[in-house]
Design an enzyme around this catalytic site. Structure first.
Site, PDB file in Angstrom:
ATOM      1  N   ASP A 115      -0.117   5.032   1.013  1.00  0.00           N
ATOM      2  CA  ASP A 115      -0.368   5.966   2.121  1.00  0.00           C
ATOM      3  C   ASP A 115      -0.293   5.250   3.467  1.00  0.00           C
ATOM      4  OD1 ASP A 115      -1.069   8.329   0.517  1.00  0.00           O
ATOM      5  OD2 ASP A 115      -2.826   7.193  -0.073  1.00  0.00           O
ATOM      6  N   ASP A 129       0.892  -1.162   0.000  1.00  0.00           N
ATOM      7  CA  ASP A 129       0.000   0.000   0.000  1.00  0.00           C
ATOM      8  C   ASP A 129       0.936   1.220   0.000  1.00  0.00           C
ATOM      9  OD1 ASP A 129      -2.234   1.735   0.530  1.00  0.00           O
ATOM     10  OD2 ASP A 129      -1.663   1.703   2.651  1.00  0.00           O
TER      11      ASP A 129
HETATM   12  C1  G6P Z   1      -5.599   6.165  -0.667  1.00  0.00           C
HETATM   13  C2  G6P Z   1      -5.855   6.934   0.618  1.00  0.00           C
HETATM   14  C3  G6P Z   1      -7.245   7.499   0.637  1.00  0.00           C
HETATM   15  C4  G6P Z   1      -7.534   8.285  -0.639  1.00  0.00           C
HETATM   16  C5  G6P Z   1      -7.348   7.392  -1.848  1.00  0.00           C
HETATM   17  C6  G6P Z   1      -7.569   8.123  -3.173  1.00  0.00           C
HETATM   18  O1  G6P Z   1      -6.291   4.975  -0.594  1.00  0.00           O
HETATM   19  O2  G6P Z   1      -5.668   6.098   1.739  1.00  0.00           O
HETATM   20  O3  G6P Z   1      -7.390   8.333   1.767  1.00  0.00           O
HETATM   21  O4  G6P Z   1      -8.838   8.807  -0.636  1.00  0.00           O
HETATM   22  O5  G6P Z   1      -6.018   6.880  -1.832  1.00  0.00           O
HETATM   23  O6  G6P Z   1      -6.542   9.050  -3.343  1.00  0.00           O
HETATM   24  P1  G6P Z   1      -6.525  10.175  -4.465  1.00  0.00           P
HETATM   25  O7  G6P Z   1      -5.130  10.742  -4.374  1.00  0.00           O
HETATM   26  O8  G6P Z   1      -6.801   9.521  -5.779  1.00  0.00           O
HETATM   27  O9  G6P Z   1      -7.586  11.157  -4.101  1.00  0.00           O
HETATM   28 MG    MG Z   2      -2.695   3.024   3.718  1.00  0.00          MG
END
Ligand code: G6P
Ligand code: MG
Length: 219
Positions: free
Chosen positions: A10, A8
């Site tokens: 983030d 993953d």
């Molecule tokens: C990751 C994060 C989410 C976020 C998603 C989409 O999964 O944990 O918090 O909403 O990515 O990210 P983006 O940069 O496409 O908005």
């Molecule tokens: Mg994460």
């Protein structure tokens, strides 16, 4: 050895969850919804559009905005978020991760990325880590957020590996559930994750010897 290790982004490679939070807090505040860090935890691994829907629900405003207005809110959040990404540097990689990626490269273990963030390629570039990944699943081709296994299955298929022969690494409950749903072995980073095959308190404990021992023990 596992056929691949899938990360993953983030909360595992870099800590962008706080930047997502600041951007959403701003946009939510503008439409009269207050969110805190604890609520933000429930947005980890959830796509942009689905995150907005959860925020609207949290504020009792489900259905209050047209699809066009929702798209504008999501775009406004992303503008703020992308602006905040400028503060990322090569020093923003979480402890131990760069070393682990180097070791996996030396061990010839393929590495994949399973993030539903459309900003993932730009983030890897800012961290100078793009070259460490053999395949990054394209979030634009994914229609379901974690805990659906879709993004992890896409990463496995791009690498040409069998999910059952891979390890997935996540910091969010939705991510652990997604990994387990594809039959991969799951490693959780942090506390309070249910169902992780191996749980580590922080990324600094994530080393190849540790992953290798986990693999040999559980396979
Ligand atoms: C990751 C994060 C989410 C976020 C998603 C989409 O999964 O944990 O918090 O909403 O990515 O990210 P983006 O940069 O496409 O908005
Ligand atoms: Mg994460």
């Amino acid at each position: 050895n596992p056929q691949a290790i899938i990360f993953d982004l983030d909360g595992v490679i870099t800590d962008t969850a706080h930047l997502h939070f600041l951007a959403w807090r701003q946009v939510a505040g503008e439409i009269g919804i207050a969110i805190d860090e604890a609520f933000n935890d429930s947005l980890k691994g959830i796509s942009r559009g689905e995150s907005l829907q959860r925020i609207l629900r949290h504020g009792g405003k489900t259905g209050a905005f047209s699809p066009e207005a929702c798209a504008q809110l999501a775009e406004r959040k992303n503008g703020l978020y992308v602006h905040s990404l400028r503060q990322l540097t090569v020093n923003s990689v979480l402890p131990g991760i760069r070393e682990l990626l180097m070791t996996l490269w030396e061990e010839r273990i393929p590495v994949g990325l399973a993030s539903v963030s459309l900003n993932a390629p730009a983030i890897l570039q800012a961290l100078d880590l793009s070259a460490c990944f053999d395949f990054c699943a394209n979030a634009a081709l994914i229609s379901r957020s974690k805990p659906d296994p879709e993004i992890f299955l896409a990463a496995c298929s791009g690498l040409g590996v069998d999910p059952k022969q891979c390890i997935g690494i996540e910091d969010a409950q939705a991510g652990i559930d997604a990994i387990n749903a594809c039959g991969m072995l799951s490693v959780g980073i942090g506390t309070g994750l249910n169902g992780a095959g191996l749980q580590l308190p922080a990324t600094e404990f994530l080393t190849w010897p540790c992953l290798s021992a986990f693999w040999q023990h559980d396979k």
